[in-house]
Design an enzyme around this catalytic site. Structure first.
Site, PDB file in Angstrom:
ATOM      1  N   ASN A 160      -2.544  -0.295  -6.118  1.00 29.45           N
ATOM      2  CA  ASN A 160      -3.156   0.845  -5.430  1.00 29.45           C
ATOM      3  C   ASN A 160      -3.669   1.893  -6.413  1.00 29.45           C
ATOM      4  O   ASN A 160      -4.766   2.435  -6.254  1.00 29.45           O
ATOM      5  CB  ASN A 160      -2.145   1.492  -4.479  1.00 29.45           C
ATOM      6  N   ASP A 174      -5.129  -2.971   0.463  1.00 23.47           N
ATOM      7  CA  ASP A 174      -5.108  -3.544   1.814  1.00 23.47           C
ATOM      8  C   ASP A 174      -5.561  -5.000   1.805  1.00 23.47           C
ATOM      9  O   ASP A 174      -5.011  -5.837   2.537  1.00 23.47           O
ATOM     10  CB  ASP A 174      -6.009  -2.727   2.749  1.00 23.47           C
ATOM     11  N   ASP A 233       8.886  -8.871  -1.390  1.00 22.58           N
ATOM     12  CA  ASP A 233       8.229  -7.633  -1.802  1.00 22.58           C
ATOM     13  C   ASP A 233       7.170  -7.969  -2.853  1.00 22.58           C
ATOM     14  O   ASP A 233       7.428  -8.759  -3.770  1.00 22.58           O
ATOM     15  CB  ASP A 233       9.274  -6.677  -2.393  1.00 22.58           C
ATOM     16  N   ILE A 234       5.974  -7.399  -2.704  1.00 17.34           N
ATOM     17  CA  ILE A 234       4.909  -7.626  -3.686  1.00 17.34           C
ATOM     18  C   ILE A 234       5.242  -6.863  -4.965  1.00 17.34           C
ATOM     19  O   ILE A 234       5.479  -5.659  -4.938  1.00 17.34           O
ATOM     20  CB  ILE A 234       3.542  -7.178  -3.142  1.00 17.34           C
ATOM     21  N   GLU A 258       4.819  -2.732   1.376  1.00 17.29           N
ATOM     22  CA  GLU A 258       4.472  -4.030   0.784  1.00 17.29           C
ATOM     23  C   GLU A 258       5.605  -5.038   0.921  1.00 17.29           C
ATOM     24  O   GLU A 258       5.644  -6.045   0.223  1.00 17.29           O
ATOM     25  CB  GLU A 258       4.105  -3.863  -0.700  1.00 17.29           C
TER      26      GLU A 258
END
Length: 300
Positions: free
Chosen positions: A186, A195, A178-179, A221
């Site tokens: 965002n 993106d 997971d980022i 993500e």
């Protein structure tokens, strides 16, 4: 037969491998077309700049920065000994690309070192991944933003690997990734930049994957990887290298480097596992990584 200078230059400019030349101050004086293709940087963007400006930000397998210190090219210029090694360069799009490099000193007619030459080869499984993408597109099993397998494709792969494990005992493992703080990306920079981050993270996965492993977008993500025929030790080492490569990758936004990190849960298939239990265990380990400070892998 004497080869004309311009013909020789044309041959160098059109070889398959990337090639660049630096002077004794490590200022780049030549950058061929293959170097442009492999790195995404044009000759105009790098010639006249010093390696110490860290444009390519080479790192080794331990994540150590090479461009600002004694990289293989600098060492060869210092002692005159040719070297071969593997490093990870920074592509203009953000991802890390593994390359095999060969460096040699450049000398004048008296034998004095006046610069250096580096030849580098992309050693990622690029051709195999291109074929994989085409196959997934035909089967509607591709995540169109990241060009990774989508969740349906990953679930099908996990089913196949579980059946193979039950029949033949072939081990496999997964990474659930997971980022970190992706919502902040965002909210701060907008979804277009978000993106781009998703894409360069995905491209780092594919550039550094084996041809028979599968990396997919699990949702949002979150990413998942199915790693075949792997021992726990090798699985753990691979996961930590992937985490390190993401940490050292970046995109340029408004003239500044934008970095992200990932947290990871890593686990190997057990005899009693189902797909749900395997993924759930990886998910628990992923959230343990986040709880303990992020940008880390928890193995279990």
């Amino acid at each position: 037969m004497e080869i004309q200078h311009n013909a020789f230059a044309k041959i160098i400019d059109n070889i398959h491998d990337g090639l660049y030349i630096v002077d004794k101050n490590r200022v780049i004086t030549y950058w061929n077309k293959a170097a442009e293709r492999i790195t995404g940087f044009s000759a105009a963007e790098v010639t006249g700049h010093s390696c110490s400006e860290n444009i390519l930000t080479h790192i080794d397998s331990e994540g150590n920065s090479l461009c600002t210190g004694m990289c293989p090219l600098a060492e060869t210029m210092a002692d005159g000994i040719m070297r071969e090694t593997e490093v990870y360069l920074h592509h203009k799009n953000g991802q890390r690309v593994p390359v095999s490099v060969r460096v040699t000193p450049l000398t004048d007619i008296s034998g004095q070192v006046v610069g250096g030459i580096e030849l580098f080869t992309d050693i990622s499984s690029k051709s195999a991944n291109v074929l994989k993408i085409k196959e997934l597109e035909k089967l509607a099993l591709l995540d169109h933003l990241t060009k990774l397998a989508n969740r349906a494709c990953v679930e099908r792969e996990l089913t196949g690997r579980l059946e193979e494990f039950c029949r033949y005992g072939n081990p496999f493992g997964i990474f659930l990734m997971d980022i970190d703080h992706f919502k902040n990306v965002n909210d701060t920079y907008g979804h277009d930049v978000g993106d781009l981050v998703l894409k360069f993270v995905a491209e780092t996965f594919t550039a550094n994957s084996r041809a028979f492993d599968l990396y997919g977008r699990w949702g949002g993500e979150e990413f998942i990887a199915v790693i075949r025929n792997i021992t726990p030790e090798a699985h753990s080492k691979l996961g930590d290298r992937i985490r390190m490569l993401i940490e050292n990758a970046y995109i340029i936004h408004d003239g500044k480097k934008l970095h992200v990190t990932i947290s990871m849960g890593a686990t190997i298939i057990l005899k009693q596992d189902t797909m749900d239990s395997l993924v759930k265990r990886a998910d628990t380990l992923l959230y343990q990584s986040k709880a303990e400070g992020r940008n880390r892998m928890t193995y279990g």
